[in-house]
Write an enzyme that holds these catalytic residues in place. Structure first.
Site, PDB file in Angstrom:
ATOM      1  N   LYS A 109       3.461   1.594   0.783  1.00 18.02           N
ATOM      2  CA  LYS A 109       3.687   2.575   1.862  1.00 18.02           C
ATOM      3  C   LYS A 109       2.413   3.376   2.158  1.00 18.02           C
ATOM      4  O   LYS A 109       1.996   3.508   3.316  1.00 18.02           O
ATOM      5  CB  LYS A 109       4.833   3.503   1.458  1.00 18.02           C
ATOM      6  CG  LYS A 109       5.049   4.676   2.366  1.00 18.02           C
ATOM      7  CD  LYS A 109       5.585   4.264   3.717  1.00 18.02           C
ATOM      8  CE  LYS A 109       5.503   5.428   4.688  1.00 18.02           C
ATOM      9  NZ  LYS A 109       6.097   5.142   5.972  1.00 18.02           N
TER      10      LYS A 109
ATOM     11  N   LEU B  52      -5.242  -0.295  18.058  1.00 24.18           N
ATOM     12  CA  LEU B  52      -6.660  -0.324  18.448  1.00 24.18           C
ATOM     13  C   LEU B  52      -6.868   0.471  19.731  1.00 24.18           C
ATOM     14  O   LEU B  52      -7.792   0.208  20.473  1.00 24.18           O
ATOM     15  CB  LEU B  52      -7.124  -1.771  18.642  1.00 24.18           C
ATOM     16  CG  LEU B  52      -7.453  -2.573  17.383  1.00 24.18           C
ATOM     17  CD1 LEU B  52      -7.962  -3.959  17.742  1.00 24.18           C
ATOM     18  CD2 LEU B  52      -8.491  -1.859  16.508  1.00 24.18           C
ATOM     19  N   HIS B  53      -5.966   1.426  20.008  1.00 23.68           N
ATOM     20  CA  HIS B  53      -6.141   2.263  21.207  1.00 23.68           C
ATOM     21  C   HIS B  53      -6.927   3.508  20.835  1.00 23.68           C
ATOM     22  O   HIS B  53      -6.459   4.323  20.038  1.00 23.68           O
ATOM     23  CB  HIS B  53      -4.786   2.656  21.792  1.00 23.68           C
ATOM     24  CG  HIS B  53      -3.955   1.487  22.192  1.00 23.68           C
ATOM     25  ND1 HIS B  53      -4.285   0.690  23.267  1.00 23.68           N
ATOM     26  CD2 HIS B  53      -2.856   0.941  21.641  1.00 23.68           C
ATOM     27  CE1 HIS B  53      -3.411  -0.288  23.368  1.00 23.68           C
ATOM     28  NE2 HIS B  53      -2.530  -0.167  22.388  1.00 23.68           N
TER      29      HIS B  53
ATOM     30  N   LEU C  83       9.495   3.054   9.817  1.00 24.05           N
ATOM     31  CA  LEU C  83       9.807   3.271  11.237  1.00 24.05           C
ATOM     32  C   LEU C  83       8.852   4.276  11.874  1.00 24.05           C
ATOM     33  O   LEU C  83       8.337   5.177  11.220  1.00 24.05           O
ATOM     34  CB  LEU C  83      11.259   3.705  11.412  1.00 24.05           C
ATOM     35  CG  LEU C  83      11.785   4.943  10.694  1.00 24.05           C
ATOM     36  CD1 LEU C  83      11.445   6.214  11.426  1.00 24.05           C
ATOM     37  CD2 LEU C  83      13.303   4.815  10.555  1.00 24.05           C
ATOM     38  N   ARG C  84       8.620   4.071  13.175  1.00 22.85           N
ATOM     39  CA  ARG C  84       7.786   4.997  13.945  1.00 22.85           C
ATOM     40  C   ARG C  84       8.675   5.908  14.767  1.00 22.85           C
ATOM     41  O   ARG C  84       9.681   5.450  15.318  1.00 22.85           O
ATOM     42  CB  ARG C  84       6.895   4.231  14.938  1.00 22.85           C
ATOM     43  CG  ARG C  84       5.742   3.486  14.349  1.00 22.85           C
ATOM     44  CD  ARG C  84       5.216   2.484  15.353  1.00 22.85           C
ATOM     45  NE  ARG C  84       6.282   1.566  15.757  1.00 22.85           N
ATOM     46  CZ  ARG C  84       6.244   0.794  16.829  1.00 22.85           C
ATOM     47  NH1 ARG C  84       5.222   0.820  17.637  1.00 22.85           N
ATOM     48  NH2 ARG C  84       7.256  -0.019  17.119  1.00 22.85           N
TER      49      ARG C  84
ATOM     50  N   VAL D 263      13.669  10.297   8.764  1.00 22.13           N
ATOM     51  CA  VAL D 263      13.956   9.045   8.048  1.00 22.13           C
ATOM     52  C   VAL D 263      15.416   9.002   7.604  1.00 22.13           C
ATOM     53  O   VAL D 263      16.110   7.994   7.782  1.00 22.13           O
ATOM     54  CB  VAL D 263      12.991   8.904   6.848  1.00 22.13           C
ATOM     55  CG1 VAL D 263      13.438   7.791   5.916  1.00 22.13           C
ATOM     56  CG2 VAL D 263      11.570   8.643   7.349  1.00 22.13           C
TER      57      VAL D 263
ATOM     58  N   CYS E 255       3.109  11.866   9.511  1.00 24.94           N
ATOM     59  CA  CYS E 255       2.887  10.884   8.441  1.00 24.94           C
ATOM     60  C   CYS E 255       1.422  10.606   8.141  1.00 24.94           C
ATOM     61  O   CYS E 255       0.975  10.801   7.012  1.00 24.94           O
ATOM     62  CB  CYS E 255       3.593   9.582   8.793  1.00 24.94           C
ATOM     63  SG  CYS E 255       5.338   9.857   9.076  1.00 24.94           S
TER      64      CYS E 255
ATOM     65  N   THR F  81       8.478   9.135   1.388  1.00 24.51           N
ATOM     66  CA  THR F  81       7.163   8.619   0.981  1.00 24.51           C
ATOM     67  C   THR F  81       6.691   9.398  -0.243  1.00 24.51           C
ATOM     68  O   THR F  81       6.487  10.610  -0.160  1.00 24.51           O
ATOM     69  CB  THR F  81       6.163   8.780   2.138  1.00 24.51           C
ATOM     70  OG1 THR F  81       6.657   8.030   3.240  1.00 24.51           O
ATOM     71  CG2 THR F  81       4.775   8.286   1.751  1.00 24.51           C
TER      72      THR F  81
HETATM   73  C1  UGA Z   1       3.677   6.104  11.383  1.00 23.43           C
HETATM   74  C2  UGA Z   1       3.663   4.581  11.104  1.00 23.43           C
HETATM   75  O1  UGA Z   1       3.262   3.874  12.272  1.00 23.43           O
HETATM   76  C3  UGA Z   1       5.057   4.115  10.682  1.00 23.43           C
HETATM   77  O2  UGA Z   1       5.023   2.735  10.331  1.00 23.43           O
HETATM   78  C4  UGA Z   1       5.502   4.941   9.459  1.00 23.43           C
HETATM   79  O3  UGA Z   1       6.819   4.593   9.053  1.00 23.43           O
HETATM   80  C5  UGA Z   1       5.478   6.409   9.809  1.00 23.43           C
HETATM   81  O4  UGA Z   1       4.150   6.780  10.216  1.00 23.43           O
HETATM   82  C6  UGA Z   1       5.898   7.154   8.564  1.00 23.43           C
HETATM   83  O5  UGA Z   1       5.177   7.081   7.550  1.00 23.43           O
HETATM   84  O6  UGA Z   1       7.023   7.720   8.529  1.00 23.43           O
HETATM   85  P1  UGA Z   1       4.445   7.650  13.452  1.00 23.43           P
HETATM   86  O7  UGA Z   1       3.801   8.786  12.712  1.00 23.43           O
HETATM   87  O8  UGA Z   1       5.814   7.844  14.006  1.00 23.43           O
HETATM   88  O9  UGA Z   1       4.534   6.338  12.501  1.00 23.43           O
HETATM   89  O10 UGA Z   1       3.503   7.307  14.692  1.00 23.43           O
HETATM   90  P2  UGA Z   1       2.474   6.179  15.098  1.00 23.43           P
HETATM   91  O11 UGA Z   1       3.030   5.411  16.238  1.00 23.43           O
HETATM   92  O12 UGA Z   1       2.025   5.412  13.942  1.00 23.43           O
HETATM   93  O13 UGA Z   1       1.252   7.059  15.663  1.00 23.43           O
HETATM   94  C7  UGA Z   1       0.523   7.949  14.818  1.00 23.43           C
HETATM   95  C8  UGA Z   1      -0.622   8.558  15.550  1.00 23.43           C
HETATM   96  O14 UGA Z   1      -1.632   7.594  15.798  1.00 23.43           O
HETATM   97  C9  UGA Z   1      -0.280   9.151  16.917  1.00 23.43           C
HETATM   98  O15 UGA Z   1      -0.932  10.388  17.056  1.00 23.43           O
HETATM   99  C10 UGA Z   1      -0.796   8.127  17.894  1.00 23.43           C
HETATM  100  O16 UGA Z   1      -1.144   8.668  19.147  1.00 23.43           O
HETATM  101  C11 UGA Z   1      -2.013   7.622  17.159  1.00 23.43           C
HETATM  102  N1  UGA Z   1      -2.441   6.258  17.585  1.00 23.43           N
HETATM  103  C12 UGA Z   1      -1.645   5.190  17.318  1.00 23.43           C
HETATM  104  C13 UGA Z   1      -3.658   6.080  18.227  1.00 23.43           C
HETATM  105  O17 UGA Z   1      -4.410   7.054  18.476  1.00 23.43           O
HETATM  106  N2  UGA Z   1      -4.047   4.805  18.588  1.00 23.43           N
HETATM  107  C14 UGA Z   1      -3.264   3.719  18.325  1.00 23.43           C
HETATM  108  O18 UGA Z   1      -3.690   2.606  18.677  1.00 23.43           O
HETATM  109  C15 UGA Z   1      -2.043   3.920  17.691  1.00 23.43           C
END
Ligand code: UGA
Length: 433
Positions: free
Chosen positions: A207, A253-254, A153-154, A11, A263, A122
């Protein structure tokens, strides 16, 4: 504006680089001399698409610097951002705030003139008030306000998320601090990014509630996927049909092997503890955490089942070990449960990951690292898709099946079409269909 970031983790670094790209003068402070030295030379310590170019550009034009000298950087700044880690505390699941309060004390001693101290890490509800108290206790004459400005952010899409956010959340207590924050985010306001001004406690809560809700959404669809397998429905159609309802939305929704990363696991646990501590338990989150932990183990069972529950001595190729694509981050990745379970049952595991090897070698010691999927699959009894890297989405399934000993595939991210996989000769299982 002169801005200072304390902490150059995900971050802190991304925010610092992006703020410099807005045109602000940014100093990023860290305590690790080697890391600072490398970043001064344009070396990015993490894998994040686009970050290196933006960093090198802004170092070159003099707007971005990296320093060990916290006092100088804080003294010169109009706003100082705390962007240090808040890991899960050992034993009790609380967010460990040691680094936040240490940073607050360091900042307090170095403040010069009116400064806004902004928490980007956070942090649980109440932390910003405590930061305020800590700074005041350390330096009663300091002229400052605190602000809660959580980051959404992701990983893997960090720059896009920072530059085109759905919203910016700013928790502040007065107009003086609001004016500083409005000037910092002016470039985003000009692009019509909504800025939500609220109080400190609400900003902190937004958050945690947002991350916990997204983790719940994923867990919900994973549970529906389990049921789809039993009743003969297809989770991809179900997600699509549900997601078209604007009230639900099609994102997150995957169905897959369970959420991971730095996170969601940490923040859901922290929210669980915050609820319990305030005698207001959030039972849905307690359940989400338990289901997600269990899910990773279920995925290992699914792979074993595909191999007729006999994996001893069998070669299994694993595609992807990072918690999601476009990152080198392995934190809380489902692979860290699934791969050791396979190894523990006697499987010979070969792994391919475009970025995961550097971190993964230590975390997954008993595996062989290969460079490409066909090499890993060569002579294998089964192949497992664990992370949906683009590199794995369009493999030549015929060729893959040919190089394997027995063409079996567990596609835990549903990136292949079951009909095509079967036509290529695969004994194919996926998630929720
Ligand atoms: C997440 C949040 O999406 C961000 O908005 C937030 O800023 C961040 O945490 C944080 O608190 O710093 P991130 O951990 O980078 O971001 O990753 P995500 O894209 O959210 O994915 C998290 C997990 O969920 C992954 O393991 C991903 O594979 C899984 N996921 C995501 C699913 O299994 N299905 C989905 O439809 C989406």
């Amino acid at each position: 504006m002169q801005l200072t970031m304390i902490g150059t983790g995900y971050v802190g670094l991304v925010s610092g680089v992006c703020f410099s790209d807005f045109g602000h003068d940014v100093a990023c402070v860290d305590k690790l001399p080697e890391k600072i030295n490398a970043m001064q030379h344009g070396e990015v310590p993490i894998y994040e698409p686009g970050l290196d170019d933006m960093m090198v550009k802004n170092i070159a034009n003099g707007r971005l610097q990296f320093t060990l000298d916290l006092a100088k950087a804080v003294g010169a700044a109009e706003a100082v951002f705390i962007a240090v880690g808040t890991p899960t505390r050992r034993g009790d699941g609380h967010a460990d705030l040691t680094y936040v309060y240490d940073a607050a004390r360091d900042i307090a001693r170095a403040l010069k003139g009116y400064t806004v101290v902004v928490t980007k890490s956070t942090v649980p509800v109440g932390t910003n008030r405590e930061v305020e108290r800590v700074i005041h206790a350390e330096n009663p004459d300091a002229d400052f306000d605190v602000c809660s400005n959580p980051e959404f952010l992701r990983e893997g899409a960090a720059i896009e998320d920072f530059m085109r956010p759905d919203r910016v959340v700013v928790g502040i207590e007065n107009d003086r601090a609001k004016d500083v924050m409005a000037r910092i985010y002016r470039p985003l306001a000009l692009r019509e990014a909504p800025i939500v001004y609220t109080d400190l406690e609400s900003a902190e809560m937004i958050k945690y509630a947002a991350n916990a809700f997204l983790a719940t959404k994923i867990t919900f669809i994973n549970e529906i996927a389990n049921l789809c397998e039993k009743v003969g429905a297809d989770i991809k159609s179900v997600s699509k049909g549900m997601g078209m309802d604007n009230r639900i939305g099609n994102k997150f929704l995957h169905a897959g092997p369970g959420y991971g990363g730095s996170c969601f696991p940490k923040d859901t646990k922290a929210l669980e503890r915050i609820g319990q501590d305030h005698a207001s338990p959030i039972k849905i989150i307690e359940t989400v955490i338990a289901i997600n932990d269990e899910r990773k183990r279920q995925m290992a069972d699914k792979i074993m089942y595909l191999c007729d529950d006999k994996v001893k001595g069998k070669r299994i190729a694993v595609l992807g070990v990072t918690f999601k694509p476009n990152t080198d981050d392995m934190r809380e990745s489902p692979s860290l449960t699934i791969v050791p379970a396979l190894v523990g049952a006697g499987a010979v595991v070969h792994v391919v990951d475009p970025q995961g090897r550097k971190e993964g070698e230590e975390l997954l010691p008993a595996v062989t690292w290969d460079d490409d999927p066909y090499e890993a699959a060569s002579g294998a009894d089964a192949i497992v898709v664990l992370t949906e890297w683009n590199e794995f989405r369009a493999l030549d399934l015929m060729r893959l099946a040919r190089v394997m000993k027995t063409p079996k595939m567990a596609d835990l991210r549903n990136i292949y079409d079951p009909v095509e996989a079967k036509e290529a000769g695969f004994d194919y299982v996926s998630v929720g269909r």
